[in-house]
Motif scaffolding. Structure first.
Motif, short mmCIF file in Angstrom:
data_model
loop_
_atom_site.label_atom_id
_atom_site.label_comp_id
_atom_site.label_asym_id
_atom_site.label_seq_id
_atom_site.Cartn_x
_atom_site.Cartn_y
_atom_site.Cartn_z
N ILE A 140 11.47 24.70 8.96
CA ILE A 140 10.50 24.07 8.06
C ILE A 140 9.47 25.13 7.65
N PRO A 141 9.15 25.28 6.37
CA PRO A 141 8.17 26.29 5.95
C PRO A 141 6.82 26.09 6.65
N PHE A 142 6.22 27.19 7.05
CA PHE A 142 4.91 27.08 7.71
C PHE A 142 3.97 28.14 7.15
N HIS A 143 2.66 27.92 7.40
CA HIS A 143 1.62 28.77 6.87
C HIS A 143 0.86 29.41 8.03
N PRO A 144 0.80 30.74 8.11
CA PRO A 144 -0.03 31.38 9.14
C PRO A 144 -1.50 30.98 8.97
N LYS A 145 -2.22 30.97 10.07
CA LYS A 145 -3.61 30.52 10.00
C LYS A 145 -4.47 31.41 9.10
N ALA A 146 -4.18 32.71 9.10
CA ALA A 146 -5.00 33.63 8.30
C ALA A 146 -4.74 33.51 6.80
N GLU A 147 -3.73 32.74 6.44
CA GLU A 147 -3.39 32.57 5.03
C GLU A 147 -4.40 31.63 4.36
N ASN A 148 -4.83 31.96 3.15
CA ASN A 148 -5.76 31.13 2.37
C ASN A 148 -7.04 30.77 3.13
N PRO A 149 -7.77 31.78 3.64
CA PRO A 149 -9.01 31.46 4.37
C PRO A 149 -10.04 30.75 3.51
N GLU A 150 -9.94 30.93 2.17
CA GLU A 150 -10.91 30.25 1.29
C GLU A 150 -10.74 28.74 1.30
N LEU A 151 -9.60 28.26 1.82
CA LEU A 151 -9.37 26.82 1.89
C LEU A 151 -9.83 26.22 3.22
N GLN A 152 -10.46 27.04 4.06
CA GLN A 152 -11.11 26.54 5.28
C GLN A 152 -12.60 26.38 4.96
N ARG A 153 -13.06 25.14 4.82
CA ARG A 153 -14.44 24.92 4.38
C ARG A 153 -15.19 24.01 5.35
N ASN A 154 -16.47 24.37 5.58
CA ASN A 154 -17.36 23.56 6.43
C ASN A 154 -16.75 23.34 7.82
N VAL A 155 -16.20 24.41 8.38
CA VAL A 155 -15.56 24.33 9.69
C VAL A 155 -16.56 24.71 10.77
N TYR A 156 -16.61 23.91 11.82
CA TYR A 156 -17.46 24.20 12.97
C TYR A 156 -16.65 25.03 13.97
N ARG A 157 -17.33 25.95 14.63
CA ARG A 157 -16.70 26.84 15.60
C ARG A 157 -15.53 27.62 14.99
N PRO A 158 -15.71 28.25 13.85
CA PRO A 158 -14.58 28.95 13.21
C PRO A 158 -14.01 30.03 14.12
N TYR A 159 -12.68 30.09 14.15
CA TYR A 159 -11.94 31.06 14.96
C TYR A 159 -11.53 32.20 14.05
N LYS A 160 -12.00 33.40 14.34
CA LYS A 160 -11.71 34.55 13.48
C LYS A 160 -10.30 35.06 13.78
N THR A 161 -9.39 34.87 12.85
CA THR A 161 -8.06 35.40 13.01
C THR A 161 -7.96 36.79 12.39
N LYS A 162 -6.92 37.52 12.74
CA LYS A 162 -6.74 38.86 12.24
C LYS A 162 -6.61 38.83 10.71
N ASN A 163 -7.29 39.76 10.07
CA ASN A 163 -7.28 39.89 8.61
C ASN A 163 -8.08 38.79 7.91
N GLN A 164 -8.79 37.95 8.68
CA GLN A 164 -9.62 36.93 8.05
C GLN A 164 -11.01 37.48 7.83
N PRO A 165 -11.53 37.42 6.62
CA PRO A 165 -12.87 38.00 6.36
C PRO A 165 -13.96 37.22 7.04
N ASP A 166 -15.09 37.88 7.29
CA ASP A 166 -16.25 37.21 7.89
C ASP A 166 -16.93 36.33 6.83
#
Length: 243
Positions: free
Chosen positions: A217-243
């Motif tokens: 089944i197709p899946f999406h790595p967590k670091a993909e599309n970081p701009e679609l993570q909004r208003n998240v509490y306790r954000p987890y910084k994944t590799k290649n994810q901008p600050d």
């Protein structure tokens, strides 16, 4: 799951042998696991109710005089994982005023969804809203949640379904149960009937994900599309994810 008045946590810890607040026990509630707002240094001097009142104020609700009941999993032998918890808020006449869904992923990130009077239909809070949150690698960040949150009574009836970007239903999630009193005997029965339930939940999530993965089944790595993570509490910084 446990449905607890936030103002009665200390009283329950005094009355129940197998329940504690912010201390180790068979079952325990930890304020630090809920509603730590998205700040670099969360205010750990505030308890869960105080954090929720801050959040409600941001959404135009004065929560200082509301009765707030939390539907959640408790720690079992110090371990917990809550895929979702619900805060139901009532006025002095016990009428529902608003609700907050607190959704967590396996990275321990958290996102809150608010439901006000406009979303209350009879005894059920209803809302369709874009997630903008990484919940599952098999579901797009910008698909939508379809919430139907019935106010708990003798029976529990909660639905959180997933809709794709065309509004088509593709995932169904339900939570049902019967109300039972919170007693020492009941806690022991829960502990031995479903031992380490939060650990089982985490293990089952990963087991089902593995089954989907081997089916390709197709899946999406967590670091993909970081701009679609909004208003998240306790954000987890994944590799290649901008600050």
């Amino acid at each position: 799951m446990f449905y607890i008045d936030l103002d009665e946590l200390d009283l329950l810890a005094q009355k129940l042998r197998w329940f504690s607040r912010n201390k180790f026990n068979l079952f325990s509630f930890r304020d630090g696991e809920h509603l730590q707002l998205p700040r670099e240094k969360p205010d750990k001097t505030k308890n869960t109710r105080q954090h929720l009142e801050d959040y409600l104020k941001e959404n135009g609700v004065d929560g200082s005089r509301l009765k707030i009941k939390l539907l959640t999993n408790l720690n079992v032998l110090g371990y917990n994982f809550n895929p979702v918890s619900f805060y139901y808020c009532f006025d002095q006449e016990r009428n529902p005023v608003c609700c907050v869904a607190e959704i967590s992923n396996t990275y321990r990130e958290m996102k809150l969804f608010f439901f006000g009077r406009d979303e209350l239909h009879g005894d059920t809070f209803k809302k369709i809203t874009t997630k903008y949150f990484y919940v599952s690698p098999f579901i797009d960040h910008d698909d939508a949640f379809d919430f139907k949150l019935k106010v708990p009574a003798d029976q529990l009836d909660i639905k959180i379904n997933d809709l794709d970007k065309h509004g088509k239903l593709f995932f169904i999630s339900t939570l049902k149960g019967d109300k039972k009193p919170l007693t020492n005997a009941g806690l022991l029965r829960c502990f031995f009937t479903i031992p380490l339930i939060p650990l089982q939940v985490m293990a089952m999530i990963h087991w089902q994900a593995f089954r989907l993965w081997i089916k390709k089944i197709p899946f999406h790595p967590k670091a993909e599309n970081p701009e679609l993570q909004r208003n998240v509490y306790r954000p987890y910084k994944t590799k290649n994810q901008p600050d």
